[in-house]
Motif scaffolding. Structure first.
Motif, short mmCIF file in Angstrom:
data_model
loop_
_atom_site.label_atom_id
_atom_site.label_comp_id
_atom_site.label_asym_id
_atom_site.label_seq_id
_atom_site.Cartn_x
_atom_site.Cartn_y
_atom_site.Cartn_z
N GLY A 286 -12.01 -13.92 0.76
CA GLY A 286 -12.10 -14.36 2.15
C GLY A 286 -10.96 -15.23 2.61
O GLY A 286 -10.86 -15.54 3.80
N SER A 287 -10.08 -15.63 1.72
CA SER A 287 -8.94 -16.45 2.11
C SER A 287 -7.86 -15.56 2.76
O SER A 287 -7.82 -14.36 2.51
N PRO A 288 -7.00 -16.15 3.58
CA PRO A 288 -5.98 -15.35 4.28
C PRO A 288 -5.00 -14.69 3.32
O PRO A 288 -4.55 -15.30 2.35
N SER A 289 -4.69 -13.43 3.59
CA SER A 289 -3.72 -12.71 2.76
C SER A 289 -2.29 -12.93 3.24
O SER A 289 -1.34 -12.77 2.46
N GLY A 290 -2.14 -13.25 4.52
CA GLY A 290 -0.81 -13.36 5.09
C GLY A 290 -0.20 -12.01 5.45
O GLY A 290 0.94 -11.95 5.92
N LEU A 291 -0.95 -10.93 5.23
CA LEU A 291 -0.47 -9.59 5.55
C LEU A 291 -1.09 -9.09 6.85
O LEU A 291 -2.17 -9.53 7.24
N ALA A 292 -0.39 -8.15 7.49
CA ALA A 292 -0.90 -7.56 8.73
C ALA A 292 -0.67 -6.05 8.71
O ALA A 292 0.25 -5.56 8.04
N TRP A 293 -1.48 -5.35 9.45
CA TRP A 293 -1.32 -3.90 9.65
C TRP A 293 -0.17 -3.71 10.63
O TRP A 293 -0.29 -4.00 11.81
N GLU A 294 0.97 -3.19 10.14
CA GLU A 294 2.17 -3.11 10.94
C GLU A 294 2.55 -1.69 11.35
O GLU A 294 3.24 -1.50 12.35
N VAL A 295 2.18 -0.70 10.53
CA VAL A 295 2.53 0.70 10.82
C VAL A 295 1.30 1.57 10.62
O VAL A 295 0.57 1.40 9.64
N VAL A 296 1.07 2.48 11.55
CA VAL A 296 0.01 3.48 11.40
C VAL A 296 0.58 4.71 10.71
O VAL A 296 1.61 5.25 11.12
N GLU A 297 -0.07 5.14 9.65
CA GLU A 297 0.27 6.41 9.00
C GLU A 297 -1.00 7.00 8.42
O GLU A 297 -1.49 6.56 7.38
N SER A 298 -1.54 7.96 9.07
CA SER A 298 -1.08 8.65 10.28
C SER A 298 -2.19 8.63 11.32
O SER A 298 -3.37 8.54 10.98
N LEU A 299 -1.76 8.76 12.59
CA LEU A 299 -2.70 9.07 13.67
C LEU A 299 -2.66 10.59 13.79
O LEU A 299 -1.71 11.16 14.32
N PRO A 300 -3.68 11.29 13.27
CA PRO A 300 -3.57 12.74 13.10
C PRO A 300 -3.62 13.52 14.40
O PRO A 300 -4.31 13.16 15.35
N VAL A 301 -2.84 14.60 14.43
CA VAL A 301 -2.84 15.55 15.54
C VAL A 301 -3.75 16.71 15.16
O VAL A 301 -3.60 17.31 14.09
N SER A 302 -4.70 17.02 16.00
CA SER A 302 -5.71 18.03 15.66
C SER A 302 -5.12 19.44 15.60
O SER A 302 -4.11 19.74 16.23
N GLU A 303 -5.80 20.31 14.86
CA GLU A 303 -5.40 21.71 14.82
C GLU A 303 -5.54 22.34 16.21
O GLU A 303 -4.79 23.25 16.57
N GLU A 304 -6.49 21.85 16.99
CA GLU A 304 -6.66 22.37 18.36
C GLU A 304 -5.40 22.11 19.19
O GLU A 304 -4.97 22.97 19.96
N ILE A 305 -4.81 20.92 19.05
CA ILE A 305 -3.57 20.62 19.78
C ILE A 305 -2.45 21.51 19.27
O ILE A 305 -1.66 22.06 20.06
N LYS A 306 -2.34 21.66 17.96
CA LYS A 306 -1.27 22.49 17.40
C LYS A 306 -1.39 23.95 17.84
O LYS A 306 -0.38 24.63 18.06
N GLN A 307 -2.63 24.41 17.99
CA GLN A 307 -2.86 25.81 18.38
C GLN A 307 -3.03 25.99 19.90
O GLN A 307 -3.02 27.11 20.38
#
Length: 399
Positions: free
Chosen positions: A58-79
């Motif tokens: 529960g103590s602070p890690s000092g880390l943060a979520w800085e990059v998203v990998e991945s925000l997926p693109v659906s097959e419906e969009i691709k097709q």
């Protein structure tokens, strides 16, 4: 250069504490539990941010979520089928929610069906380390005789067909099953119980979609989402095909420098950028990684440092994932080009001058082989890779 580390969430066998001991500065993550095409809600984003920000006690890690990998693109969009327009709108809403949460770099890919493909997830090297490998003959054996894909024979040279036929004949049921499981691991949702009928059905959806048509669908997607990202101050960065050549009869559109130039020119705004993955692109002998960084660096928003050893000079060939300073990618030259790009940005006053990078994949060494983490994402192997990359970076900056 911002030193980051990919984390798959609370189920990841590499912990927040492990990341801290590795000396990472930021975290790369995604909400893999949310179905593709659904909105990433502010609540779900905040939950992941809060989890990263805390150690197990529960103590602070000092880390943060800085990059998203991945925000997926659906097959419906691709097709461009079914609810693809709705999925684009939900994608935009997810971008808005991520921007509101302060996350600016969004990695994604536009690969049909498979996110990545390997034939062996635990290939043993002479040192005793294990790594992921793509064996072109084994892959042909799967495509021709396990999947039994219509028209597959036309996609392989005759000598590869003959060798695959002989190799398949020597495989017992366990070897065939392991080969199928390794390849299907890169198909979202099918890693636990691969179904050849399901794979054939997914592939069949692309029977009438050419490479040019898929590219036009990609551009249509970018024309919708990239301006939204630009307005929000986000940086979208497309990951290359992995491996960077055609497989299973599927179209591939992000495998070369020319592919990236086409994408950038089609939607020519800063938010429409690149994830330069030296491992994926390096599996193809005609890709010049340091040169790509020099020529395309203005739009590189995220770096994956990974090395591969190619086992032939063919565009389509076998390769395995090497030490970060091994293999055939000139990592020193690539790092030099990345640092030069950072210096250019800094002089120009760009707020995004510091490029996020991560050690992509790594060999399973020492206790990694007992931990059984996500394939390609061991703790000690990535720590070793990050230390080597950090050493190159500091030496180049010093000199």
């Amino acid at each position: 250069m911002r030193q980051t580390w990919r984390w798959f969430g609370p189920q990841d066998r590499v912990s927040i504490e492990d990341m801290l001991q590795a000396g990472v500065e930021g975290v790369v993550s995604a909400l893999h539990h949310i179905p593709t095409g659904a909105v990433w809600s502010p609540e779900e984003i905040a939950t992941r941010q809060n989890r990263i920000a805390q150690k197990a006690d529960g103590s602070p890690s000092g880390l943060a979520w800085e990059v998203v990998e991945s925000l997926p693109v659906s097959e419906e969009i691709k097709q461009q089928k079914g609810e693809w327009r709705t999925h684009i709108e939900t994608y935009k809403q997810s971008l808005r929610n991520l921007a509101e949460a302060g996350i600016e770099v969004i990695c994604y890919n536009f690969m049909p069906v498979l996110d990545w493909t390997r034939t062996d997830l635990t290939y043993r090297l002479p040192s005793g380390a294990t790594c992921m490998r793509f064996d072109f003959v084994d892959f042909a054996a799967f495509d021709l005789f396990v999947l039994d894909r219509p028209g597959a024979k036309d996609d392989f040279p005759q000598e590869v067909y003959e060798e695959a036929k002989e190799r398949f004949a020597r495989m017992d049921d366990a070897a065939k099953s392991l080969l199928a499981e390794s390849i299907i691991y890169g198909l979202p949702g099918d890693a636990e119980a691969p179904s050849m009928a399901n794979v054939r059905a997914n592939l069949a959806q692309y029977d009438q979609i050419s490479q040019d048509q898929l590219r036009s669908h990609f551009i249509a997607f970018l024309e919708e989402v990239a301006p939204v990202a630009q307005t929000l101050g986000l940086r979208l960065c497309c990951h290359p095909d992995d491996p960077p050549f055609g497989l299973l009869g599927l179209p591939r559109i992000m495998s070369t420098e020319a592919d990236y130039l086409s994408m950038m020119e089609a939607v020519d705004i800063p938010a429409n950028g690149i994830t330069l993955c030296s491992g994926s692109l390096g599996a193809r002998p005609d890709n010049d990684l340091p040169g790509m960084m020099e020529r395309l660096g203005d739009r590189v928003h995220f770096l994956h440092f990974r090395n591969v050893t190619r086992e032939s000079t063919n565009i389509k060939g076998s390769f395995y994932e090497a030490d970060h300073l091994g293999g055939q990618v000139d990592m020193v030259a690539l790092m030099r080009a990345a640092l030069d790009e950072e210096n250019r940005r800094k002089k120009a006053g760009r707020a995004d001058w510091s490029l996020p990078m991560r050690p992509d994949h790594g060999l399973d060494i020492l206790d990694d082989q007992k931990r059984k983490a996500q394939p390609g994402y061991p703790a000690i192997g990535r720590l070793k890779g990050l230390a080597e990359l950090r050493g190159i970076m500091l030496a180049l900056q010093h000199g």
